[in-house]
Design an enzyme around this catalytic site. Structure first.
Site, short mmCIF file in Angstrom:
data_model
loop_
_atom_site.label_atom_id
_atom_site.label_comp_id
_atom_site.label_asym_id
_atom_site.label_seq_id
_atom_site.Cartn_x
_atom_site.Cartn_y
_atom_site.Cartn_z
N ARG A 6 42.79 42.92 46.32
CA ARG A 6 43.47 43.44 45.16
C ARG A 6 43.22 44.84 44.79
NH1 ARG A 6 42.51 42.77 38.86
NH2 ARG A 6 44.42 44.03 38.11
N HIS A 33 47.33 50.18 36.62
CA HIS A 33 46.10 49.77 36.13
C HIS A 33 45.56 51.06 35.39
CE1 HIS A 33 42.40 47.23 37.06
NE2 HIS A 33 41.84 48.10 36.14
N GLU A 80 45.88 43.98 32.29
CA GLU A 80 45.10 43.96 30.77
C GLU A 80 45.80 44.70 29.98
OE1 GLU A 80 40.88 45.13 31.31
OE2 GLU A 80 40.47 43.28 32.63
N ASN A 82 41.68 38.34 34.05
CA ASN A 82 40.40 38.93 34.40
C ASN A 82 39.54 38.26 33.25
OD1 ASN A 82 42.03 40.45 36.12
ND2 ASN A 82 41.80 42.08 34.77
N TYR A 131 35.13 38.25 31.88
CA TYR A 131 33.78 38.67 32.17
C TYR A 131 32.85 37.94 31.22
CZ TYR A 131 35.69 42.32 35.16
OH TYR A 131 36.22 42.63 36.09
N GLU A 183 39.75 38.99 38.35
CA GLU A 183 38.58 39.90 38.08
C GLU A 183 37.63 38.97 37.61
OE1 GLU A 183 38.76 43.62 36.02
OE2 GLU A 183 40.67 44.16 36.69
C1 GBH Z 1 38.21 45.24 33.50
O1 GBH Z 1 38.24 45.77 31.99
C2 GBH Z 1 39.06 46.33 34.18
O2 GBH Z 1 40.01 45.82 34.78
C3 GBH Z 1 38.50 46.97 35.43
O3 GBH Z 1 39.17 48.21 35.61
C4 GBH Z 1 37.02 47.43 34.84
O4 GBH Z 1 36.11 48.23 35.76
C5 GBH Z 1 36.25 45.97 34.65
O5 GBH Z 1 36.85 45.36 33.79
C6 GBH Z 1 34.80 46.15 34.49
O6 GBH Z 1 34.70 46.59 32.96
O7 GBH Z 1 35.94 46.14 24.33
O8 GBH Z 1 35.55 47.77 22.63
O9 GBH Z 1 33.56 46.55 23.68
C7 GBH Z 1 37.35 44.77 31.39
C8 GBH Z 1 37.88 45.16 29.93
C9 GBH Z 1 37.32 46.71 28.47
C10 GBH Z 1 35.65 45.16 28.48
C11 GBH Z 1 36.61 47.66 27.71
C12 GBH Z 1 34.89 45.81 27.82
C13 GBH Z 1 34.63 47.76 26.53
C14 GBH Z 1 34.95 48.28 25.20
N1 GBH Z 1 36.67 45.83 29.52
N2 GBH Z 1 35.61 46.74 27.13
S1 GBH Z 1 35.09 47.25 24.01
#
Ligand code: GBH
Length: 497
Positions: free
Chosen positions: A96, A141, A186, A326, A328, A398
């Site tokens: 991807r 993106h 996202e 996605n 995490y 993701e």
């Molecule tokens: C993904 O975003 C992205 O698609 C990717 O590009 C990125 O590299 C990957 O995850 C790893 O980060 O929400 O205020 O605490 C994940 C979404 C957005 C989660 C920003 C964490 C941090 C700021 N992320 N967020 S906050």
């Protein structure tokens, strides 16, 4: 059969069932992902024009933790063949990647196509196909052409048409070879993330209005791009189009907090899903009601949360071929106690609920401040989605772990192992139709405002080396062995891999 035989038989069955249970269903597919701004570099080469992230990081380097940027990044614009080699080494079924809008359309508009940019992705796609790896394309993106940002970007309703025009160019260029498309990565982060925090490009802060107009136009842009494909391209190419939502799982702290947690899930997942995937379409009713009341309370003459016309509801409803997300991390939700400060993350300012969001007890933390490990969250998320929107095809687009150093890679292996196990349980125990899993990320890359400090790569990248040498981590060997055996029944320790 006597009871001893019965006990032995059931024990044997349990063991063989358990062993079998670690294998993925036939046809289940594994991939890895990257995004254009995070890996390509060549920000001003080959006819690419400025995007929002270029301007954001050049204007004030302090916006990124290590004051770095994506000017060169992994240099994948020049080293894409290396990336394909890695994808092949891992045995990926698909890769991807995302397309840089301003590399294809230097004006942002579809009046002018940059041939060099178009060829870059064409070569990447052909190179992957030659190795039997499916290219899975994300159209957007987060790297909006700055020319379009100057006109208001995702808060200008005209972006719905601009995005549709861009999608048409991509379908025309690559539709013959792409079977899975993602329109937006996202939208929650594109909209809420951007306008509620100001820490992402373009660095604007407009939590009460900006985030919600962006939310609406992102859904409409996706819907138009989906319908365009469905009407004009699907009959000949038979591909599938969806969008990739960012889903954080929220558990209620106690029984009393259940309704609150549900509202929080609706606010994050529902606000970007309900209009597309629910039978009735439109905003999640609980959110719409809450936002109307809040708008009144704050003195707005109309809801700061834009409504949909019936026509818009119909336009967006059903614009999916699969559900992609996605994932995490997770959080715990509870009511705030008296005098306690409310939480806003990740909802921004405008939601104004009497709530507290925290991490669960005993959850390990990854390298980013937001990163907490709770493997059951992904399974609960899948169950929630299936209950809410039906028996859809789900693709995890993701999932991966953040470290600072990443030489000793045991934590990343454990993360993949534990999250994949929960995905398997969702498939086997809960009957959720998950068809694909995508590791974030193929190679270390520019991690937005964390710069190069935070590492998600299966492969380490040496950013001091002009050649940007890529070296497999232990987790790369682990993931390759999972893919090869199509099962989690493989060693997880570094030495055995
Ligand atoms: C993904 O975003 C992205 O698609 C990717 O590009 C990125 O590299 C990957 O995850 C790893 O980060 O929400 O205020 O605490 C994940 C979404 C957005 C989660 C920003 C964490 C941090 C700021 N992320 N967020 S906050």
């Amino acid at each position: 059969m006597d009871w001893i035989q019965a006990v032995v038989l059931s024990a044997v069955l349990a063991v063989s069932w358990a062993a079998e249970d670690l294998s993925f269903p036939p046809g289940f597919r594994f991939g890895a992902a990257t995004a254009a701004y995070q890996v390509e570099g060549a920000w001003n080469e080959g006819g690419r024009t400025e995007c929002t992230w270029d301007k954001f990081v050049h204007e004030d380097p302090r916006r990124v933790a290590d004051q770095s940027n994506g000017d060169v990044a992994c240099n994948s614009y020049h080293l894409w063949k290396k990336d394909i080699e890695i994808a092949e080494e891992l045995g990926l079924h698909f890769y991807r990647f995302s397309i840089s809008w301003s590399r294809i359309l230097p004006t942002g508009f579809s009046n002018q196509i940059n041939e060099e940019g178009a060829n870059y992705y064409s070569n990447l796609i052909d190179g992957l196909l030659e190795k039997g790896i499916e290219p899975l394309v994300t159209m957007y993106h987060w790297d909006l052409p700055q020319s379009l940002q100057d006109l208001g970007g995702w808060t200008n309703p005209l972006i719905v048409d601009w995005f549709e025009d861009y999608a048409r160019v991509l379908y025309n260029l690559y539709g013959d070879r792409i079977k899975h498309w993602l329109t937006l990565n996202e939208p929650l982060i594109m909209c809420d993330g951007v306008y509620n925090t100001g820490v992402f490009a373009p660095g604007l802060f407009s939590p009460e209005v900006g985030a919600y107009y962006c939310n609406k136009y992102a859904l409409l842009a996706h819907a138009k791009a989906w319908r365009l494909y469905d009407e004009e391209f699907k009959p000949k190419y038979h591909g599938k189009v969806s969008l990739a939502n960012q889903l954080v799982w929220f558990d209620p702290k106690t029984k009393e907090d259940e309704a609150l947690a549900e509202l929080v899930i609706e606010n994050c997942a529902g606000r970007y899903s309900h209009a597309i995937y629910s039978k009735e379409g439109g905003w999640p009713p609980s959110i719409e009601k809450h936002m109307q009341e809040l708008s009144k309370k704050r003195g707005y003459p109309r809801s700061m949360f834009p409504s949909f016309t019936q026509e818009e509801i119909e336009l967006i409803r059903g614009t999916h071929d699969y559900y992609a997300f996605n994932h995490y991390t997770s959080r715990i939700v509870r009511y705030a106690e008296e005098g306690e400060e409310f939480s806003t993350w990740p909802l921004g300012d405008a939601v104004d609920l009497n709530l507290k969001i925290e991490k669960g007890e005993g959850w390990a933390q990854g390298a980013s401040s937001w990163f907490f490990v709770n493997p059951p969250g992904i399974r609960n998320q899948l169950i929630w989605l299936k209950q809410k929107y039906g028996d859809l095809e789900f693709m995890i687009t993701e999932n991966g772990f953040a470290t600072f150093d990443g030489r000793d890679d045991q934590d990343r292996i454990q993360y993949y192992r534990d999250y994949l196990e929960q995905v398997l349980l969702a498939i086997k125990e809960d009957g959720v139709n998950v068809t694909a899993y995508t590791a974030w990320t193929l190679i270390d890359n520019f991690e937005w405002m964390d710069g190069y400090n935070v590492k998600f790569g299966l492969y380490e990248v040496d950013f001091n080396d002009p050649e940007r040498k890529r070296t497999p981590r232990a987790s790369a060997h682990y993931y390759a062995s999972v893919i090869k055996s199509h099962s989690l029944d493989v060693p997880t320790t570094r030495n055995e891999l």
